[in-house]
Design a protein around this motif. Structure first.
Motif, PDB file in Angstrom:
ATOM      1  N   ALA A  50     -40.470  30.497  -9.482  1.00  0.00           N
ATOM      2  CA  ALA A  50     -40.747  29.225  -8.244  1.00  0.00           C
ATOM      3  C   ALA A  50     -40.928  28.214  -9.136  1.00  0.00           C
ATOM      4  CB  ALA A  50     -41.136  28.569  -6.647  1.00  0.00           C
ATOM      5  N   LEU A  52     -44.248  27.306 -11.076  1.00  0.00           N
ATOM      6  CA  LEU A  52     -45.410  27.085 -11.053  1.00  0.00           C
ATOM      7  C   LEU A  52     -45.759  27.250 -11.746  1.00  0.00           C
ATOM      8  CD1 LEU A  52     -45.768  26.573  -6.466  1.00  0.00           C
ATOM      9  CD2 LEU A  52     -45.759  24.427  -8.864  1.00  0.00           C
ATOM     10  N   VAL A  72     -39.246  21.809 -12.226  1.00  0.00           N
ATOM     11  CA  VAL A  72     -39.199  22.706 -11.220  1.00  0.00           C
ATOM     12  C   VAL A  72     -38.999  22.420  -9.920  1.00  0.00           C
ATOM     13  CG1 VAL A  72     -41.647  23.874  -9.319  1.00  0.00           C
ATOM     14  CG2 VAL A  72     -42.093  23.515 -11.281  1.00  0.00           C
ATOM     15  N   HIS A  73     -39.046  20.882 -10.240  1.00  0.00           N
ATOM     16  CA  HIS A  73     -38.092  19.803  -9.108  1.00  0.00           C
ATOM     17  C   HIS A  73     -36.787  19.661  -9.199  1.00  0.00           C
ATOM     18  CE1 HIS A  73     -37.998  17.365 -12.864  1.00  0.00           C
ATOM     19  NE2 HIS A  73     -36.424  16.904 -11.528  1.00  0.00           N
ATOM     20  N   VAL A  76     -35.406  23.946  -6.526  1.00  0.00           N
ATOM     21  CA  VAL A  76     -34.940  23.606  -5.417  1.00  0.00           C
ATOM     22  C   VAL A  76     -33.386  23.484  -5.307  1.00  0.00           C
ATOM     23  CG1 VAL A  76     -35.309  21.272  -5.093  1.00  0.00           C
ATOM     24  CG2 VAL A  76     -35.749  23.432  -2.897  1.00  0.00           C
ATOM     25  N   LEU A  82     -39.201  28.013  -2.013  1.00  0.00           N
ATOM     26  CA  LEU A  82     -40.549  28.523  -1.213  1.00  0.00           C
ATOM     27  C   LEU A  82     -41.421  28.520  -0.421  1.00  0.00           C
ATOM     28  CD1 LEU A  82     -42.884  30.639  -2.628  1.00  0.00           C
ATOM     29  CD2 LEU A  82     -43.799  29.053  -4.111  1.00  0.00           C
ATOM     30  N   ARG A  87     -48.936  27.483   3.493  1.00  0.00           N
ATOM     31  CA  ARG A  87     -47.944  26.319   4.071  1.00  0.00           C
ATOM     32  C   ARG A  87     -48.055  24.884   3.411  1.00  0.00           C
ATOM     33  NH1 ARG A  87     -52.214  27.845   8.982  1.00  0.00           N
ATOM     34  NH2 ARG A  87     -51.404  30.429   9.258  1.00  0.00           N
ATOM     35  N   ARG A  88     -49.408  24.674   2.919  1.00  0.00           N
ATOM     36  CA  ARG A  88     -49.363  23.726   2.131  1.00  0.00           C
ATOM     37  C   ARG A  88     -47.975  22.992   3.552  1.00  0.00           C
ATOM     38  NH1 ARG A  88     -49.565  25.337  -4.334  1.00  0.00           N
ATOM     39  NH2 ARG A  88     -49.235  23.599  -4.271  1.00  0.00           N
ATOM     40  N   MET A 101     -38.897  15.920   3.651  1.00  0.00           N
ATOM     41  CA  MET A 101     -39.251  16.179   2.382  1.00  0.00           C
ATOM     42  C   MET A 101     -38.697  17.341   1.583  1.00  0.00           C
ATOM     43  SD  MET A 101     -41.453  14.167   0.652  1.00  0.00           S
ATOM     44  CE  MET A 101     -39.783  12.338   1.650  1.00  0.00           C
ATOM     45  N   ALA A 103     -35.824  18.274   2.166  1.00  0.00           N
ATOM     46  CA  ALA A 103     -34.298  17.924   2.397  1.00  0.00           C
ATOM     47  C   ALA A 103     -34.464  16.845   0.885  1.00  0.00           C
ATOM     48  CB  ALA A 103     -33.810  17.851   3.503  1.00  0.00           C
ATOM     49  N   TYR A 104     -35.145  16.765   0.490  1.00  0.00           N
ATOM     50  CA  TYR A 104     -35.169  16.274  -0.912  1.00  0.00           C
ATOM     51  C   TYR A 104     -33.724  15.972  -1.911  1.00  0.00           C
ATOM     52  CZ  TYR A 104     -37.434  12.395  -3.801  1.00  0.00           C
ATOM     53  OH  TYR A 104     -37.877  11.496  -4.211  1.00  0.00           O
ATOM     54  N   SER A 105     -34.123  16.647  -1.814  1.00  0.00           N
ATOM     55  CA  SER A 105     -32.955  17.420  -3.043  1.00  0.00           C
ATOM     56  C   SER A 105     -31.846  17.063  -2.951  1.00  0.00           C
ATOM     57  CB  SER A 105     -32.913  18.593  -3.403  1.00  0.00           C
ATOM     58  OG  SER A 105     -33.330  20.114  -2.823  1.00  0.00           O
ATOM     59  N   ARG A 148     -39.316  23.246   6.880  1.00  0.00           N
ATOM     60  CA  ARG A 148     -38.655  22.387   5.225  1.00  0.00           C
ATOM     61  C   ARG A 148     -38.613  23.175   4.617  1.00  0.00           C
ATOM     62  NH1 ARG A 148     -43.980  20.753   2.535  1.00  0.00           N
ATOM     63  NH2 ARG A 148     -43.971  22.867   2.027  1.00  0.00           N
TER      64      ARG A 148
ATOM     65  N   LYS B 160     -37.460   6.785   1.758  1.00  0.00           N
ATOM     66  CA  LYS B 160     -37.623   8.373   0.902  1.00  0.00           C
ATOM     67  C   LYS B 160     -38.254   8.225  -0.084  1.00  0.00           C
ATOM     68  CE  LYS B 160     -34.325  11.837  -0.984  1.00  0.00           C
ATOM     69  NZ  LYS B 160     -32.875  11.808  -1.369  1.00  0.00           N
ATOM     70  N   GLN B 176     -43.515  19.268  -5.330  1.00  0.00           N
ATOM     71  CA  GLN B 176     -42.576  19.126  -6.315  1.00  0.00           C
ATOM     72  C   GLN B 176     -41.435  20.913  -5.997  1.00  0.00           C
ATOM     73  OE1 GLN B 176     -45.176  20.959  -9.802  1.00  0.00           O
ATOM     74  NE2 GLN B 176     -43.825  19.424 -10.702  1.00  0.00           N
ATOM     75  N   GLY B 179     -39.219  19.208  -4.464  1.00  0.00           N
ATOM     76  CA  GLY B 179     -37.530  18.619  -5.219  1.00  0.00           C
ATOM     77  C   GLY B 179     -38.179  17.619  -5.756  1.00  0.00           C
TER      78      GLY B 179
END
Lengths: 235, 289
Positions: A50, A52, A72-73, A76, A82, A87-88, A101, A103-105, A148, B160, B176, B179
């Protein structure tokens, strides 16, 4: 076609050689599981894939493109999610905000429909959509974590110990959901300590021991394997 | 009595605006930016230069000051703090103190230690209610504080980017994975905090119009106290802490002792921390495993 291919991966934590040259692949449409004892390097492997953690050597290819060196960001957005160990989820955000969050990308216009899909799969989350995530039960939190991760519409979903700390009935529920997701077209890479459950849903599995892959085979083969039975399935 | 109340709320509003910068940066970057107080001073000097040297009117001068401080905040983060992202918190703290001295001494070189008389930027009439005079500066300060509070709350709750900010403050790794660009979010936080510091600098210098390189130091420490008082990391906490601190300071000066007013402020902080270590509105996170 192999969707994810990991080749001769070496990962260090400082001077500790945690992953000692492992290679495996995940084909489109499969459920593949990595099993092994505590400290075998299962989570380290997923975290490296992933992005990290940075490997010292080796390659990680997703749909024929190398993932190494990509922040990393940005990973996705390539279609890989991942669902991390423990759970985080964001405990201080609401259930719905957690899903947003995820679906942030993705572009904002598609998010609402995706949230509806998640609520259909996990009706409990819909009931609690305005609640702060920290108030959910362990099982609900695991569902939120999976929801998520699904919000990014991943082609490959990686799950790290989804059954951890859950009552047996919830564990079964989680594994049912994993099977359903796979049948709906998501490729799955699953890390589990509950080897029995993991192998019974997986098409293929790899057994890790202290940073190396020691055995591989189909889920059914590994369930029958004497060494695996002794070490991980309680005889 | 009412005059003290108004002065207290007005001073408290300035503390609150500064405390927001401390608390946001702490929430996201988990560091205490002790150079924050000196950004206030830079903000004051920038507005001073724009009006006194360039002859600009009030609003463009304030905007100029905000712009310079926003950029300054981003630059400080990039050059001084970002390389220490994985260093011990002590190293970061000492670096922050270093940045603070650097800014003070740079200001000393440019503007010398002689106090500058800060021009009056608020050209509104004072308000008289019965026998009480409310200065226009006090009104503008309180109004600015309310606008900033509402604006920031809407930003973090509804947008957002704001939600992403809260996610980063809770778990950078998980953010991260979603995303979210964590470095970008940290830069944005410093930008907002420093922009607010500029506004605070202008308001502070309007109320107490002497400007020196050390102008930001004491309000910076007080606002830090306010942030801890209200619960560091919490935006409403910073507001509440700031206003209470302003009130305590002004009432302490008026009724107890001018010389001891700072001691009273810090004594209250100590008592609050003994009774409620997370601060008034501090979050206590219950984690399920």
């Amino acid at each position: 076609m192999s969707m994810l291919s990991v080749e001769n991966l070496h990962v260090y934590y400082g001077s500790i050689h945690a992953i000692k040259g492992i290679s495996f692949e995940v084909n489109e449409g499969e459920i593949v599981t990595l099993i092994g004892a505590n400290g075998a390097g299962k989570s380290t492997t997923l975290n490296t894939v992933a992005g990290l953690l940075k490997p010292k050597n080796g390659s990680v290819q997703f749909e024929e493109n190398s993932l190494l060196g990509i922040p990393v960001h940005k990973i996705v957005g390539k279609g890989m999610a991942l669902c991390p160990e423990g759970r985080r989820i964001f405990l201080q955000l609401t259930v719905q905000e957690n899903l947003e969050m995820g679906a942030y990308s993705r572009p904002g216009s598609e998010i609402e429909a995706s949230i509806e899909e998640i609520y259909q799969r996990f009706p409990r989350l819909k009931e609690r959509h305005k609640q702060i995530a920290g108030t959910l039960s362990g099982g609900e939190q695991q569902m939120l974590a999976m929801g998520r991760a699904l919000m990014s519409k991943p082609k490959l979903m990686m799950l790290d110990e989804p059954s951890m700390g859950l009552a047996p009935i919830l564990v079964e529920q989680i594994f049912d959901i994993i099977k359903e997701l796979n049948e709906a077209g998501t490729t799955i890479l699953l890390v589990e300590q509950n080897a029995q459950m993991a192998l019974s849903v997986a098409h293929r599995g790899y057994v890790l021991e202290t940073g190396r892959i020691v055995t591989t085979g189909t889920g059914a083969e590994l369930l029958e394997d004497d060494a695996v039975r002794k070490a991980y399935l309680g005889g | 009595m009412l005059t003290y109340l108004i002065n207290g709320i007005s001073l408290g509003s300035v503390y609150a605006i500064i405390a927001l910068g401390y608390t946001m940066v702490y929430g996201i970057a988990k560091m205490l930016n002790f150079a924050h107080g000196d950004v206030i001073m830079v903000g004051g000097y920038m507005a001073f230069c724009a009006t006194s040297y360039l002859g600009w009117p009030a609003i463009p001068s304030v905007l100029f000051s905000v712009l310079v401080c926003t950029v300054l905040g981003i630059v400080i983060e990039r050059l001084a703090y970002k390389p220490l992202r994985n260093a011990s918190s002590l190293a970061v703290l000492i670096t922050a103190i270093g940045v603070s001295y650097f800014l003070q001494n740079t200001a000393l070189l440019i503007w010398s230690s002689n106090p500058k008389a800060f021009p009056n930027l608020v050209s509104l009439p004072n308000l008289s209610v019965g026998s009480i005079q409310i200065s226009s500066v006090a009104m503008v300060t309180v109004a600015a504080c309310i606008i900033i509070m509402v604006g920031l709350t809407l930003f973090t709750d509804k947008t957002k980017m704001g939600k992403a900010m809260r996610a980063v403050s809770e778990d950078k790794g998980a953010a991260q994975l979603m995303g979210i660009n964590v470095n970008g979010t940290i830069s944005l936080t410093f930008a907002i905090g420093s922009g607010l510091a500029a506004i605070a600098g202008v308001l502070l210098c309007s109320a107490y119009p002497t400007l020196m390189p050390t102008t930001g130091a004491m309000p910076g420490i007080k606002a830090f106290t306010a942030a801890v008082f209200g619960g560091i990391g919490s935006i409403p906490g910073a507001m509440l802490g700031g206003i209470l601190l302003g009130l305590i300071e002004i009432f302490g000066k008026a009724y107890i002792s001018t010389q001891l007013s700072d001691a009273i402020v810090f004594a209250v902080l100590i008592i609050v921390l003994i009774v409620k270590p997370t601060g008034l509105l501090g979050k206590k996170v219950n984690e399920k495993v």
